[in-house]
Motif scaffolding. Structure first.
Motif, PDB file in Angstrom:
ATOM      1  N   ASP A 166       1.010  -1.147  -0.152  1.00 30.53           N
ATOM      2  CA  ASP A 166      -0.047   0.143   0.063  1.00 30.53           C
ATOM      3  C   ASP A 166       0.819   1.203  -0.120  1.00 30.53           C
ATOM      4  OD1 ASP A 166      -2.063   1.657   0.121  1.00 30.53           O
ATOM      5  OD2 ASP A 166      -3.073   0.971   2.009  1.00 30.53           O
ATOM      6  N   ARG A 167       0.233   2.131  -0.631  1.00 27.19           N
ATOM      7  CA  ARG A 167       1.133   3.574  -0.684  1.00 27.19           C
ATOM      8  C   ARG A 167       1.136   4.189   0.762  1.00 27.19           C
ATOM      9  NH1 ARG A 167      -0.991   3.361  -6.164  1.00 27.19           N
ATOM     10  NH2 ARG A 167      -2.737   4.067  -5.311  1.00 27.19           N
ATOM     11  N   GLU A 168       0.071   3.951   1.464  1.00 26.14           N
ATOM     12  CA  GLU A 168      -0.151   4.877   2.661  1.00 26.14           C
ATOM     13  C   GLU A 168       0.887   4.095   3.837  1.00 26.14           C
ATOM     14  OE1 GLU A 168      -3.837   5.094   4.024  1.00 26.14           O
ATOM     15  OE2 GLU A 168      -4.763   5.672   2.181  1.00 26.14           O
ATOM     16  N   VAL A 169       1.366   4.966   4.756  1.00 25.65           N
ATOM     17  CA  VAL A 169       2.087   4.495   5.898  1.00 25.65           C
ATOM     18  C   VAL A 169       1.489   3.992   6.734  1.00 25.65           C
ATOM     19  CG1 VAL A 169       3.766   5.172   7.554  1.00 25.65           C
ATOM     20  CG2 VAL A 169       3.799   6.544   5.463  1.00 25.65           C
ATOM     21  N   CYS A 170       1.741   2.634   7.160  1.00 25.23           N
ATOM     22  CA  CYS A 170       0.974   1.928   8.310  1.00 25.23           C
ATOM     23  C   CYS A 170       1.085   2.761   9.714  1.00 25.23           C
ATOM     24  CB  CYS A 170       1.390   0.323   8.393  1.00 25.23           C
ATOM     25  SG  CYS A 170       1.420  -0.436   6.889  1.00 25.23           S
ATOM     26  N   ARG A 171      -0.076   2.544  10.339  1.00 26.00           N
ATOM     27  CA  ARG A 171      -0.141   3.049  11.743  1.00 26.00           C
ATOM     28  C   ARG A 171      -0.093   2.133  12.690  1.00 26.00           C
ATOM     29  NH1 ARG A 171      -2.909   7.024  14.930  1.00 26.00           N
ATOM     30  NH2 ARG A 171      -1.916   6.505  16.982  1.00 26.00           N
ATOM     31  N   VAL A 172       0.866   1.973  13.668  1.00 24.37           N
ATOM     32  CA  VAL A 172       0.947   1.005  14.646  1.00 24.37           C
ATOM     33  C   VAL A 172       0.328   1.426  15.913  1.00 24.37           C
ATOM     34  CG1 VAL A 172       2.413  -0.492  15.863  1.00 24.37           C
ATOM     35  CG2 VAL A 172       3.084  -0.091  13.490  1.00 24.37           C
ATOM     36  N   TYR A 173      -0.760   0.959  16.547  1.00 27.35           N
ATOM     37  CA  TYR A 173      -1.310   1.553  17.686  1.00 27.35           C
ATOM     38  C   TYR A 173      -0.823   0.667  18.903  1.00 27.35           C
ATOM     39  CZ  TYR A 173      -4.740   3.095  14.251  1.00 27.35           C
ATOM     40  OH  TYR A 173      -5.351   3.680  13.379  1.00 27.35           O
ATOM     41  N   VAL A 174      -0.485   1.275  19.982  1.00 31.25           N
ATOM     42  CA  VAL A 174       0.150   0.626  21.142  1.00 31.25           C
ATOM     43  C   VAL A 174      -1.253   0.356  22.318  1.00 31.25           C
ATOM     44  CG1 VAL A 174       1.651   1.202  23.343  1.00 31.25           C
ATOM     45  CG2 VAL A 174       2.338   1.948  20.890  1.00 31.25           C
ATOM     46  N   GLY A 175      -1.281  -0.639  22.976  1.00 35.44           N
ATOM     47  CA  GLY A 175      -2.266  -0.987  23.511  1.00 35.44           C
ATOM     48  C   GLY A 175      -2.047  -2.209  24.454  1.00 35.44           C
ATOM     49  N   SER A 176      -3.194  -2.318  25.345  1.00 31.84           N
ATOM     50  CA  SER A 176      -2.993  -3.558  26.126  1.00 31.84           C
ATOM     51  C   SER A 176      -4.373  -4.059  25.752  1.00 31.84           C
ATOM     52  CB  SER A 176      -2.877  -3.085  27.463  1.00 31.84           C
ATOM     53  OG  SER A 176      -3.089  -4.378  28.421  1.00 31.84           O
ATOM     54  N   PHE A 177      -4.328  -5.621  25.253  1.00 32.34           N
ATOM     55  CA  PHE A 177      -5.460  -6.336  25.029  1.00 32.34           C
ATOM     56  C   PHE A 177      -5.784  -7.311  25.761  1.00 32.34           C
ATOM     57  CE2 PHE A 177      -3.662  -4.057  21.313  1.00 32.34           C
ATOM     58  CZ  PHE A 177      -4.797  -3.210  21.007  1.00 32.34           C
ATOM     59  N   ASN A 178      -5.316  -7.400  27.010  1.00 35.54           N
ATOM     60  CA  ASN A 178      -5.689  -8.409  27.856  1.00 35.54           C
ATOM     61  C   ASN A 178      -6.937  -8.053  28.805  1.00 35.54           C
ATOM     62  OD1 ASN A 178      -4.611  -6.823  30.035  1.00 35.54           O
ATOM     63  ND2 ASN A 178      -2.624  -7.764  30.055  1.00 35.54           N
ATOM     64  N   THR A 179      -7.684  -8.714  29.582  1.00 38.12           N
ATOM     65  CA  THR A 179      -8.682  -8.697  30.216  1.00 38.12           C
ATOM     66  C   THR A 179      -8.423  -7.679  31.603  1.00 38.12           C
ATOM     67  OG1 THR A 179      -8.665 -10.702  31.352  1.00 38.12           O
ATOM     68  CG2 THR A 179     -10.202 -10.496  29.317  1.00 38.12           C
ATOM     69  N   GLU A 180      -7.117  -7.826  32.115  1.00 35.32           N
ATOM     70  CA  GLU A 180      -6.755  -7.130  33.404  1.00 35.32           C
ATOM     71  C   GLU A 180      -6.593  -5.575  33.315  1.00 35.32           C
ATOM     72  OE1 GLU A 180      -3.631  -9.163  35.242  1.00 35.32           O
ATOM     73  OE2 GLU A 180      -4.467 -10.921  34.688  1.00 35.32           O
ATOM     74  N   PRO A 181      -7.027  -4.850  34.291  1.00 38.57           N
ATOM     75  CA  PRO A 181      -6.652  -3.504  33.995  1.00 38.57           C
ATOM     76  C   PRO A 181      -5.252  -3.174  33.970  1.00 38.57           C
ATOM     77  CG  PRO A 181      -7.267  -3.949  36.249  1.00 38.57           C
ATOM     78  CD  PRO A 181      -7.548  -5.285  35.431  1.00 38.57           C
ATOM     79  N   ILE A 182      -4.852  -1.983  33.400  1.00 43.41           N
ATOM     80  CA  ILE A 182      -3.618  -1.374  33.274  1.00 43.41           C
ATOM     81  C   ILE A 182      -3.128  -1.130  34.621  1.00 43.41           C
ATOM     82  CG2 ILE A 182      -2.098   0.387  32.107  1.00 43.41           C
ATOM     83  CD1 ILE A 182      -4.621   0.583  30.186  1.00 43.41           C
ATOM     84  N   ASN A 183      -1.850  -1.673  34.692  1.00 43.22           N
ATOM     85  CA  ASN A 183      -1.100  -1.523  36.010  1.00 43.22           C
ATOM     86  C   ASN A 183      -0.261  -0.309  36.145  1.00 43.22           C
ATOM     87  OD1 ASN A 183       0.611  -1.739  38.162  1.00 43.22           O
ATOM     88  ND2 ASN A 183       1.438  -3.800  37.903  1.00 43.22           N
ATOM     89  N   THR A 184      -0.958   0.761  36.598  1.00 40.57           N
ATOM     90  CA  THR A 184      -0.419   2.084  36.647  1.00 40.57           C
ATOM     91  C   THR A 184       0.781   2.162  37.782  1.00 40.57           C
ATOM     92  OG1 THR A 184      -1.948   2.953  38.234  1.00 40.57           O
ATOM     93  CG2 THR A 184      -2.579   3.379  35.838  1.00 40.57           C
ATOM     94  N   ALA A 185       0.883   1.360  38.683  1.00 41.45           N
ATOM     95  CA  ALA A 185       2.157   1.341  39.357  1.00 41.45           C
ATOM     96  C   ALA A 185       3.184   1.273  38.609  1.00 41.45           C
ATOM     97  CB  ALA A 185       1.793   0.425  40.429  1.00 41.45           C
TER      98      ALA A 185
END
Length: 162
Positions: free
Chosen positions: A4-23
């Motif tokens: 594709d001529r467009e630059v791919c966008r990579v998304y950062v994320g957490s896809f597990n069921t547990e909440p994000i560990n902010t500690a």
């Protein structure tokens, strides 16, 4: 591999069921939520961008068809009516760059819209230019109407600002 001529966008994320560990990473939650919002927004925009791509591809095809019709018509006009047709055709094929330039100047066309010369040369080599049809004024007017009227009206109906 994505072709594709467009630059791919990579998304950062957490896809597990547990909440994000902010500690462990206090910035992670804000980043993940921001990226999640961007991803959802981009997913909703896919149908709109798809429509734009289809219209753009259609415009490219219409412009290519118009240029091919103008080139073919020009080559036919350059052919003699009686004798020396093969010699004239060979000369036109040999000087195809010059003929493209004449068409470009006569119709104020961008050079980038013209087909690759060598490929075009090989393709037309097997045809008799004197048997090409003349370009009907109505067909040329139809190309102009589609490019200058119909497509811009179509884009307005999609709320496209371009």
């Amino acid at each position: 591999l994505i072709k594709d001529r467009e630059v791919c966008r990579v998304y950062v994320g957490s896809f597990n069921t547990e909440p994000i560990n902010t500690a462990k990473n206090p910035v992670g939650e804000q980043l993940f939520l921001s990226e999640q919002g961007d991803l959802i927004k981009d997913l909703y925009d896919i149908p709109h961008r798809s429509c734009d791509r289809k219209v753009n591809e259609f415009v490219k095809r219409v412009r290519a068809a118009r240029i091919h019709a103008l080139i073919i018509s020009h080559l036919k006009k350059q052919m003699p009516s009686m004798m020396g047709k093969q010699k004239a055709q060979d000369k036109l094929i040999a000087n195809l760059e010059e003929e493209f330039y004449k068409v470009q100047l006569a119709h104020q066309l961008p050079v980038g819209d013209f087909p690759p010369i060598n490929k075009f040369r090989e393709t037309v080599r097997g045809f008799d230019f004197s048997k090409f049809p003349k370009l009907d004024k109505r067909i040329e007017d139809t190309f102009t109407q589609v490019l200058n009227g119909d497509i811009p009206d179509l884009l307005k109906s999609f709320d496209n600002p371009f």
